[in-house]
Design a protein around this motif. Sequence first.
Motif, PDB file in Angstrom:
ATOM      1  N   ASN A 109      66.702  -2.810  78.501  1.00  0.00           N
ATOM      2  CA  ASN A 109      67.997  -2.135  78.515  1.00  0.00           C
ATOM      3  C   ASN A 109      68.576  -2.265  79.922  1.00  0.00           C
ATOM      4  OD1 ASN A 109      69.936   0.053  78.948  1.00  0.00           O
ATOM      5  ND2 ASN A 109      69.338   0.746  76.906  1.00  0.00           N
ATOM      6  N   ALA A 110      69.650  -3.029  80.055  1.00  0.00           N
ATOM      7  CA  ALA A 110      70.229  -3.314  81.373  1.00  0.00           C
ATOM      8  C   ALA A 110      70.729  -2.039  82.064  1.00  0.00           C
ATOM      9  CB  ALA A 110      71.355  -4.330  81.243  1.00  0.00           C
ATOM     10  N   LEU A 111      71.303  -1.124  81.311  1.00  0.00           N
ATOM     11  CA  LEU A 111      71.784   0.127  81.903  1.00  0.00           C
ATOM     12  C   LEU A 111      70.621   0.937  82.461  1.00  0.00           C
ATOM     13  CD1 LEU A 111      73.946   2.260  82.515  1.00  0.00           C
ATOM     14  CD2 LEU A 111      73.678   3.069  80.160  1.00  0.00           C
ATOM     15  N   PHE A 112      69.552   1.073  81.681  1.00  0.00           N
ATOM     16  CA  PHE A 112      68.388   1.815  82.155  1.00  0.00           C
ATOM     17  C   PHE A 112      67.805   1.138  83.389  1.00  0.00           C
ATOM     18  CE2 PHE A 112      67.112   3.687  77.731  1.00  0.00           C
ATOM     19  CZ  PHE A 112      68.328   4.337  77.667  1.00  0.00           C
ATOM     20  N   ALA A 113      67.717  -0.193  83.363  1.00  0.00           N
ATOM     21  CA  ALA A 113      67.159  -0.933  84.495  1.00  0.00           C
ATOM     22  C   ALA A 113      67.991  -0.698  85.750  1.00  0.00           C
ATOM     23  CB  ALA A 113      67.077  -2.421  84.164  1.00  0.00           C
ATOM     24  N   ARG A 114      69.307  -0.741  85.610  1.00  0.00           N
ATOM     25  CA  ARG A 114      70.181  -0.524  86.768  1.00  0.00           C
ATOM     26  C   ARG A 114      69.958   0.855  87.365  1.00  0.00           C
ATOM     27  NH1 ARG A 114      76.295   0.266  85.685  1.00  0.00           N
ATOM     28  NH2 ARG A 114      75.506   2.345  85.372  1.00  0.00           N
ATOM     29  N   GLU A 115      69.911   1.867  86.514  1.00  0.00           N
ATOM     30  CA  GLU A 115      69.731   3.240  86.998  1.00  0.00           C
ATOM     31  C   GLU A 115      68.365   3.419  87.646  1.00  0.00           C
ATOM     32  OE1 GLU A 115      71.959   5.681  87.186  1.00  0.00           O
ATOM     33  OE2 GLU A 115      73.506   4.466  86.235  1.00  0.00           O
ATOM     34  N   LEU A 116      67.330   2.867  87.019  1.00  0.00           N
ATOM     35  CA  LEU A 116      65.978   2.993  87.571  1.00  0.00           C
ATOM     36  C   LEU A 116      65.861   2.291  88.922  1.00  0.00           C
ATOM     37  CD1 LEU A 116      63.921   2.398  84.311  1.00  0.00           C
ATOM     38  CD2 LEU A 116      63.905   4.498  85.681  1.00  0.00           C
ATOM     39  N   LEU A 117      66.389   1.083  89.018  1.00  0.00           N
ATOM     40  CA  LEU A 117      66.295   0.321  90.253  1.00  0.00           C
ATOM     41  C   LEU A 117      67.090   0.989  91.375  1.00  0.00           C
ATOM     42  CD1 LEU A 117      65.217  -2.173  91.660  1.00  0.00           C
ATOM     43  CD2 LEU A 117      67.206  -3.429  90.815  1.00  0.00           C
ATOM     44  N   ALA A 118      68.295   1.402  91.077  1.00  0.00           N
ATOM     45  CA  ALA A 118      69.120   2.060  92.103  1.00  0.00           C
ATOM     46  C   ALA A 118      68.439   3.324  92.619  1.00  0.00           C
ATOM     47  CB  ALA A 118      70.498   2.394  91.537  1.00  0.00           C
ATOM     48  N   ALA A 119      67.877   4.111  91.710  1.00  0.00           N
ATOM     49  CA  ALA A 119      67.210   5.350  92.121  1.00  0.00           C
ATOM     50  C   ALA A 119      65.962   5.059  92.943  1.00  0.00           C
ATOM     51  CB  ALA A 119      66.849   6.183  90.898  1.00  0.00           C
ATOM     52  N   ALA A 120      65.197   4.047  92.570  1.00  0.00           N
ATOM     53  CA  ALA A 120      63.977   3.717  93.307  1.00  0.00           C
ATOM     54  C   ALA A 120      64.296   3.318  94.744  1.00  0.00           C
ATOM     55  CB  ALA A 120      63.217   2.600  92.598  1.00  0.00           C
ATOM     56  N   PRO A 138      55.977   7.723  94.068  1.00  0.00           N
ATOM     57  CA  PRO A 138      56.105   7.816  92.608  1.00  0.00           C
ATOM     58  C   PRO A 138      57.475   7.337  92.124  1.00  0.00           C
ATOM     59  CG  PRO A 138      55.094   9.802  93.485  1.00  0.00           C
ATOM     60  CD  PRO A 138      55.538   8.981  94.672  1.00  0.00           C
ATOM     61  N   PHE A 139      57.447   6.663  91.013  1.00  0.00           N
ATOM     62  CA  PHE A 139      58.638   6.039  90.429  1.00  0.00           C
ATOM     63  C   PHE A 139      59.033   6.851  89.202  1.00  0.00           C
ATOM     64  CE2 PHE A 139      60.123   2.355  87.655  1.00  0.00           C
ATOM     65  CZ  PHE A 139      61.368   2.298  88.230  1.00  0.00           C
ATOM     66  N   THR A 140      60.068   7.683  89.357  1.00  0.00           N
ATOM     67  CA  THR A 140      60.475   8.567  88.261  1.00  0.00           C
ATOM     68  C   THR A 140      61.908   8.268  87.843  1.00  0.00           C
ATOM     69  OG1 THR A 140      61.220  10.246  89.829  1.00  0.00           O
ATOM     70  CG2 THR A 140      58.945  10.421  89.050  1.00  0.00           C
ATOM     71  N   ALA A 141      62.218   8.690  86.647  1.00  0.00           N
ATOM     72  CA  ALA A 141      63.578   8.492  86.130  1.00  0.00           C
ATOM     73  C   ALA A 141      64.544   9.398  86.885  1.00  0.00           C
ATOM     74  CB  ALA A 141      63.621   8.794  84.642  1.00  0.00           C
ATOM     75  N   PRO A 142      65.672   8.858  87.320  1.00  0.00           N
ATOM     76  CA  PRO A 142      66.647   9.677  88.045  1.00  0.00           C
ATOM     77  C   PRO A 142      67.368  10.632  87.092  1.00  0.00           C
ATOM     78  CG  PRO A 142      67.516   7.477  87.678  1.00  0.00           C
ATOM     79  CD  PRO A 142      66.089   7.467  87.196  1.00  0.00           C
ATOM     80  N   PRO A 143      67.941  11.695  87.642  1.00  0.00           N
ATOM     81  CA  PRO A 143      68.646  12.668  86.800  1.00  0.00           C
ATOM     82  C   PRO A 143      69.737  12.036  85.929  1.00  0.00           C
ATOM     83  CG  PRO A 143      68.379  13.545  89.009  1.00  0.00           C
ATOM     84  CD  PRO A 143      67.905  12.123  89.048  1.00  0.00           C
ATOM     85  N   LEU A 145      69.851   9.124  84.561  1.00  0.00           N
ATOM     86  CA  LEU A 145      69.247   8.454  83.413  1.00  0.00           C
ATOM     87  C   LEU A 145      68.704   9.480  82.423  1.00  0.00           C
ATOM     88  CD1 LEU A 145      68.481   5.887  81.961  1.00  0.00           C
ATOM     89  CD2 LEU A 145      66.412   5.771  83.360  1.00  0.00           C
ATOM     90  N   ARG A 146      68.096  10.532  82.923  1.00  0.00           N
ATOM     91  CA  ARG A 146      67.603  11.584  82.018  1.00  0.00           C
ATOM     92  C   ARG A 146      68.755  12.204  81.242  1.00  0.00           C
ATOM     93  NH1 ARG A 146      64.155  12.835  86.548  1.00  0.00           N
ATOM     94  NH2 ARG A 146      65.499  14.579  87.077  1.00  0.00           N
ATOM     95  N   GLU A 147      69.898  12.428  81.910  1.00  0.00           N
ATOM     96  CA  GLU A 147      71.071  12.991  81.236  1.00  0.00           C
ATOM     97  C   GLU A 147      71.624  12.023  80.186  1.00  0.00           C
ATOM     98  OE1 GLU A 147      73.659  13.811  84.510  1.00  0.00           O
ATOM     99  OE2 GLU A 147      72.373  15.425  85.252  1.00  0.00           O
ATOM    100  N   LEU A 148      71.623  10.742  80.515  1.00  0.00           N
ATOM    101  CA  LEU A 148      72.097   9.730  79.576  1.00  0.00           C
ATOM    102  C   LEU A 148      71.231   9.720  78.317  1.00  0.00           C
ATOM    103  CD1 LEU A 148      73.962   7.250  79.021  1.00  0.00           C
ATOM    104  CD2 LEU A 148      72.208   5.869  80.126  1.00  0.00           C
ATOM    105  N   ILE A 149      69.937   9.739  78.496  1.00  0.00           N
ATOM    106  CA  ILE A 149      69.019   9.731  77.353  1.00  0.00           C
ATOM    107  C   ILE A 149      69.142  11.032  76.565  1.00  0.00           C
ATOM    108  CG2 ILE A 149      66.584   9.713  76.684  1.00  0.00           C
ATOM    109  CD1 ILE A 149      66.172   7.751  79.089  1.00  0.00           C
ATOM    110  N   ALA A 150      69.245  12.154  77.252  1.00  0.00           N
ATOM    111  CA  ALA A 150      69.418  13.446  76.569  1.00  0.00           C
ATOM    112  C   ALA A 150      70.686  13.439  75.734  1.00  0.00           C
ATOM    113  CB  ALA A 150      69.440  14.591  77.576  1.00  0.00           C
TER     114      ALA A 150
END
Length: 179
Positions: A109-120, A138-143, A145-150
């Motif tokens: 998922n390109a959107l998820f990848a972008r958010e994860l990479l930017a946050a890392a 630690p490599f965690t999902a940014p807020p 991305l969590r809001e998007l998935i929620a």
Amino acid sequence: AASLARAREAILARAPAVVAIDDAHALDEASAALAYQLVTQDGMRVLATVRRGEDVPDAIVGLWKDGHCERLDIEPLTRDALDRLVVETLGGPVDGQFLHLMWTRALGNALFARELLAAAVENGALAQRSDMWTLTAPFTAPPRLRELIAGRLRGVRPRDRTALDLLAVAEPLPFGLLL
């Protein structure tokens, strides 16, 4: 109707080369009809994105169904394509452990990848050390991305949500066991 007529006039007055509509599935029926009118009556070029699995207004569906626009389905990135995207974005070699984590969390998922990479990068979990991008924390999902998935899970019935939670924790599960 008056607002839509003014919007049409304003768009036509600017004479853009392309009208871009992100998340066209979220348009109300009147706005979708305006997009259809801009293409069919005014000859405008429209680039519209629609998230797979969403209900799409009839007028937007009509754009490709009636042959006014080309529909292009974007498939998830392959593992190799995601690895290359990360390396290109960072501008240098990337540790295999991080590439593996990106794949297991974004799954193309390109959107998820972008958010994860930017946050890392932003939070320092990924840093360049000795010419190699390496996971340093630690490599965690940014807020965001969590809001998007929620948001995508809103409206899922509690029983279905339980099944999704089980899959998230214990996948892969045989279908019979999940039932």
